[in-house]
Design an enzyme around this catalytic site. Structure first.
Site, PDB file in Angstrom:
ATOM      1  CG  ASP A  63      47.949  29.254   5.277  1.00 14.64           C
ATOM      2  OD1 ASP A  63      48.046  30.500   5.214  1.00 14.64           O
ATOM      3  OD2 ASP A  63      48.732  28.537   5.920  1.00 14.64           O
ATOM      4  CB  SER A 138      41.934  49.665   5.893  1.00 14.80           C
ATOM      5  OG  SER A 138      41.892  50.586   6.982  1.00 14.80           O
ATOM      6  CE1 TYR A 151      44.711  45.732   8.352  1.00 14.00           C
ATOM      7  CE2 TYR A 151      44.358  48.086   8.621  1.00 14.00           C
ATOM      8  CZ  TYR A 151      43.869  46.826   8.329  1.00 14.00           C
ATOM      9  OH  TYR A 151      42.549  46.666   8.008  1.00 14.00           O
ATOM     10  CE  LYS A 155      43.550  45.502   4.922  1.00 13.87           C
ATOM     11  NZ  LYS A 155      42.845  44.335   4.317  1.00 13.87           N
TER      12      LYS A 155
END
Length: 275
Positions: A63, A138, A151, A155
């Site tokens: 985790d 990404s 997000y 990245k």
């Protein structure tokens, strides 16, 4: 090719740890590395729930939001030569409406967990004189998109860590790279977390972006194609800082060098239905 063999073009058998190996890119990378003859650990939050384990992969619980779990995983893996930081969360929402606990969670998962795990495994790589660290990022880090700010920021952050780290560890035989996939057909659209309020002034445009994003991903490259790129980064004698795959990467990165940044941002927006 059997999992115990190594092709003439691949290096000697290495031990690899691939995070998020229960599905998508992580599963494809783990499968590809096993096929190349490497000893592969794959992580999952709940390894016991994996219904179709990959032959040759040993699963470890991890985790990334829990420091103790990260430390236990690193200890269980032992001497790791190759680390592929792939696990993460895809998150959407108008910037104003992103709950801070959700932003903090995505940073813990996508950035801080990967950084912590890398810190724990790097000393062994350095002392043995060989290592490869691959951050799966990404293309949105290079081509930001509205309504994906949290997000995109995660990245961009891991790419920043990766680019800065390269020079520190390269004298010790450790290569560090970021792999930036574009649109990928892995079913990630069903797993994405989304935050938009009912009656939001951004809702109509947000829904346009999401629908176009999902359609682009449905036509995107496969997880296996991304895995091939990750393996190139892992097995390169001198890994490059950045590898991009999918979404016409060679063309769009060439345009990025030629066009003003404001123009590229407009192109990215239009590609996702925004005017």
């Amino acid at each position: 090719m059997s999992s115990s063999s190594v092709s003439p073009s691949s290096p000697s058998r290495r031990t690899a740890l691939v995070t998020g190996a229960s599905s998508g890119i992580g599963a494809a990378v783990a499968t590809a590395l096993v096929a190349r003859g490497h000893h592969v650990y794959g992580t999952s939050r709940s390894p016991e729930k994996i219904t179709s384990p990959i032959p040759g992969v040993e699963y470890l619980a991890l985790d990334l939001t829990d420091h103790a779990s990260v430390e236990a995983c690193a200890a269980a893996a032992g001497e790791v030569d190759v680390l592929v930081n792939n696990a993460g969360e895809s998150q959407n929402g108008p910037f104003e409406e992103l709950p801070m606990d959700a932003v903090e969670r995505v940073f813990r998962l996508n950035v801080f967990g990967a950084v912590h795990l890398t810190q724990l495994l790097l000393p062994g790589m350095r002392s043995r004189g060989y290592g490869r660290v691959v951050m799966v990022g990404s293309m949105l880090a290079s081509f930001p998109l509205a309504y994906r700010s949290s997000y995109v920021a995660t990245k961009a952050a891991i790419k920043g860590f990766s680019d800065s780290l390269r020079r520190e560890v390269s004298p010790f035989g450790v290569g560090v790279s970021t792999v930036e996939p574009g649109s990928i057909n892995t079913g990630i659209s069903e797993r994405r977390t989304q935050y938009v309020r009912e009656g939001s002034p951004f809702e109509a445009e947000y829904r346009t972006m999401v629908n176009t994003l999902n359609a682009n991903e449905a036509k995107g490259v496969s997880a296996e194609k991304v895995a091939t790129t990750v393996v190139r980064a892992v097995e390169a004698r001198s890994p490059r800082p950045l590898y991009a795959v999918g979404s016409n990467a060679p063309l769009v990165f060439a345009l990025r060098r030629l066009l003003p940044r404001s123009v590229m941002l407009r192109i990215v927006a239009r590609k996702h239905g925004l005017r």
